[in-house]
Design a protein around this motif. Sequence first.
Motif, mmCIF file in Angstrom:
data_model
loop_
_atom_site.group_PDB
_atom_site.id
_atom_site.type_symbol
_atom_site.label_atom_id
_atom_site.label_comp_id
_atom_site.label_asym_id
_atom_site.label_seq_id
_atom_site.Cartn_x
_atom_site.Cartn_y
_atom_site.Cartn_z
ATOM 1 N N LEU A 134 0.835 -1.212 0.000
ATOM 2 C CA LEU A 134 0.000 0.000 0.000
ATOM 3 C C LEU A 134 0.865 1.255 0.000
ATOM 4 C CD1 LEU A 134 -2.799 -1.063 2.512
ATOM 5 C CD2 LEU A 134 -3.033 -0.729 0.045
ATOM 6 N N GLU A 135 2.002 1.197 0.668
ATOM 7 C CA GLU A 135 2.906 2.346 0.659
ATOM 8 C C GLU A 135 3.453 2.590 -0.749
ATOM 9 O OE1 GLU A 135 6.951 3.999 2.909
ATOM 10 O OE2 GLU A 135 6.233 1.934 3.239
ATOM 11 N N SER A 136 3.777 1.508 -1.465
ATOM 12 C CA SER A 136 4.270 1.668 -2.836
ATOM 13 C C SER A 136 3.165 2.195 -3.749
ATOM 14 C CB SER A 136 4.815 0.333 -3.363
ATOM 15 O OG SER A 136 3.775 -0.616 -3.522
ATOM 16 N N LEU B 158 5.117 -1.646 -8.995
ATOM 17 C CA LEU B 158 4.707 -0.249 -8.789
ATOM 18 C C LEU B 158 5.920 0.666 -8.640
ATOM 19 C CD1 LEU B 158 1.739 -0.815 -6.302
ATOM 20 C CD2 LEU B 158 1.576 0.024 -8.656
ATOM 21 N N ILE B 159 6.925 0.179 -7.924
ATOM 22 C CA ILE B 159 8.138 0.992 -7.756
ATOM 23 C C ILE B 159 8.823 1.209 -9.097
ATOM 24 C CG2 ILE B 159 10.452 1.014 -6.742
ATOM 25 C CD1 ILE B 159 9.273 -0.504 -4.341
ATOM 26 N N GLU B 160 8.904 0.147 -9.900
ATOM 27 C CA GLU B 160 9.540 0.265 -11.215
ATOM 28 C C GLU B 160 8.728 1.168 -12.127
ATOM 29 O OE1 GLU B 160 12.153 -0.236 -14.360
ATOM 30 O OE2 GLU B 160 12.381 -0.734 -12.230
ATOM 31 N N ALA B 161 7.403 1.017 -12.089
ATOM 32 C CA ALA B 161 6.555 1.840 -12.958
ATOM 33 C C ALA B 161 6.650 3.309 -12.590
ATOM 34 C CB ALA B 161 5.108 1.361 -12.854
ATOM 35 N N ARG C 177 9.203 9.862 -3.357
ATOM 36 C CA ARG C 177 10.412 9.391 -4.060
ATOM 37 C C ARG C 177 11.385 8.731 -3.082
ATOM 38 N NH1 ARG C 177 11.306 10.087 -9.096
ATOM 39 N NH2 ARG C 177 10.111 11.560 -10.390
ATOM 40 N N ILE C 178 11.495 9.326 -1.889
ATOM 41 C CA ILE C 178 12.352 8.694 -0.871
ATOM 42 C C ILE C 178 11.785 7.329 -0.482
ATOM 43 C CG2 ILE C 178 13.229 8.911 1.477
ATOM 44 C CD1 ILE C 178 13.235 11.957 1.077
ATOM 45 N N SER C 179 10.456 7.271 -0.331
ATOM 46 C CA SER C 179 9.799 5.993 -0.005
ATOM 47 C C SER C 179 10.018 4.966 -1.103
ATOM 48 C CB SER C 179 8.302 6.227 0.206
ATOM 49 O OG SER C 179 7.621 5.015 0.367
ATOM 50 N N GLN C 180 10.039 5.469 -2.333
ATOM 51 C CA GLN C 180 10.274 4.572 -3.471
ATOM 52 C C GLN C 180 11.606 3.847 -3.326
ATOM 53 O OE1 GLN C 180 10.636 6.723 -7.127
ATOM 54 N NE2 GLN C 180 10.612 4.887 -8.409
ATOM 55 N N ARG C 181 12.635 4.565 -2.906
ATOM 56 C CA ARG C 181 13.961 3.951 -2.770
ATOM 57 C C ARG C 181 14.103 3.192 -1.448
ATOM 58 N NH1 ARG C 181 13.805 7.953 -6.029
ATOM 59 N NH2 ARG C 181 15.271 8.227 -7.757
ATOM 60 N N SER C 182 13.446 3.679 -0.398
ATOM 61 C CA SER C 182 13.585 3.005 0.896
ATOM 62 C C SER C 182 12.923 1.621 0.873
ATOM 63 C CB SER C 182 12.993 3.864 2.005
ATOM 64 O OG SER C 182 11.611 4.041 1.816
ATOM 65 N N ASN C 183 11.795 1.495 0.160
ATOM 66 C CA ASN C 183 11.135 0.188 0.077
ATOM 67 C C ASN C 183 11.983 -0.837 -0.659
ATOM 68 O OD1 ASN C 183 8.850 0.281 1.590
ATOM 69 N ND2 ASN C 183 7.471 0.858 -0.069
ATOM 70 N N PHE D 183 13.912 2.471 11.110
ATOM 71 C CA PHE D 183 13.995 3.723 11.884
ATOM 72 C C PHE D 183 14.573 4.847 11.028
ATOM 73 C CE2 PHE D 183 16.521 6.596 14.523
ATOM 74 C CZ PHE D 183 15.535 7.104 15.365
ATOM 75 N N PHE D 184 15.633 4.565 10.291
ATOM 76 C CA PHE D 184 16.310 5.603 9.510
ATOM 77 C C PHE D 184 15.445 6.091 8.346
ATOM 78 C CE2 PHE D 184 18.996 6.739 5.882
ATOM 79 C CZ PHE D 184 19.696 7.810 6.415
ATOM 80 N N PHE D 185 14.952 5.145 7.521
ATOM 81 C CA PHE D 185 14.236 5.554 6.308
ATOM 82 C C PHE D 185 12.862 6.134 6.631
ATOM 83 C CE2 PHE D 185 17.209 2.645 4.052
ATOM 84 C CZ PHE D 185 17.674 3.561 3.120
ATOM 85 N N HIS D 186 12.156 5.579 7.610
ATOM 86 C CA HIS D 186 10.846 6.131 7.922
ATOM 87 C C HIS D 186 10.963 7.508 8.563
ATOM 88 C CE1 HIS D 186 8.336 2.144 7.856
ATOM 89 N NE2 HIS D 186 8.945 2.399 6.716
#
Length: 468
Positions: free
Chosen positions: A291-293, A370-373, A394-400, A441-444
Amino acid sequence: MRALLTPGVLLLIASALLIQTSAGQDVDGGWTEWSLGGSSCNASCGGGTFRRLRTCNLPAPQGGGQLCLTEGGTRALTETEHAPCNTHACATSFSEWGNCTAYCDKGKQYRSSVCGDAPCREDQNQFVREERDCNTWNRTECPSPCLTKNCPEYAICEDKSDNVEPKAVCKCTMGYEMNKAKSFCLRPPPTTPTPRPIPTLAPEEKTVAVVVSKTASTVLIIFVGLTLTLFLLLRILTPDRVIQMNMEIAIISAHIFLMFPPGIVDLPTLCRFVSILVHFFFTACFMFMMLESLHMYSLVAYVVKKDGLFTRLQNTLIGWGLSIFIVLVTMCFEYENYGGVYHCWLQLDKPLCTGQYIPIIAIMIITFTLIEAAGAAEYAPLKDVDKSQRLSARISQRSNLAIMPLVFASWVVGMLSEYEQDLALYGTFGVLNAVVGVVIFFFHSTGNQQVRAKLVKMAQMMKRRRRR
């Protein structure tokens, strides 16, 4: 052979017959058929004689009737003579052996006795039949016996002939087995697999494994718990943050149930309950990352201007609801396989394993798609887009791309360590859990726009203080 009638006996018989004859009726006597009269042939072949007898009582003379006329022209009550018998020639030899009864196989040959110039008849006492074994098999010249062998369905013929005799054997294929009568092939019953021996660790190794795994789960719970506490203190409840918060609650809950002592295996109901909840919370963890992606894709691809496709409540209901549905479907088919003999994790040697892996792998495929798209093309921007939310997406895209593989690796290694009872896997599981806690902890924290703004503000305040 009957005993020969004496003249005295015959005379008495004749007298009795004469007495019974009425005075007014005269009947001449008549001969009976010839009988052996107590004699047998005096030769078995080549011509012999035997004595035969007939009596004058068919009918017996009556009144003034006359006795029977003999061959010699006399009148008598009885007559005997010598007749020829066994006039056929005696057996002097045997005929040639006949053809073998089998072609290119083992069989029989026959021959019979010869009486004079012709074979003896079966009704003659000189008739004799002899037999012997024969073999017309020739491996190089005779055709294969498989050409005439009829094998049952699912069987093939194998030529096992040697230099002595032909041999054709029907052999079942495709796992079928021949019945005792060799008449048809049977599908064998399913074999009962050999039970897998329960792996064990030495007591001191088991203690180390428990300490390592529990400590690592504790580290993960602490770091993810700090993340939750930080956002709650800052009162940050944006849609993306609510998704992450639910994911953090799910992974903390899963590891809390992993903290249960090993002794719960002795309580089957509790062990099954723990196994079901571990399955549920790990499934929910991956569901909220998907869901986050999706939230990230809606912002990066300019599908919406801000706040993503769903509201905070919708994301929460979808994440937990779909997770419950997946686990309930699996429970319908594999409820009895939850829990275990020596651990309460998800079992890898049961069909339950399919219900665990396939949904989570499918969720991961959707997430990475979804991340790739989101990063594969340039999308036409929308007006009035919330740029800070889009940057967080965009940060979430890479952190996931970092968090999801780590969580999946931790989940798989954790199951393997319990299933195999392997100390090295327990150590790997511990390291992965610690890394997962720190990475979340770091990415969130750094991926949220409000936290970043507060961090920037705190950094500026620190610089001002240094200048003073």
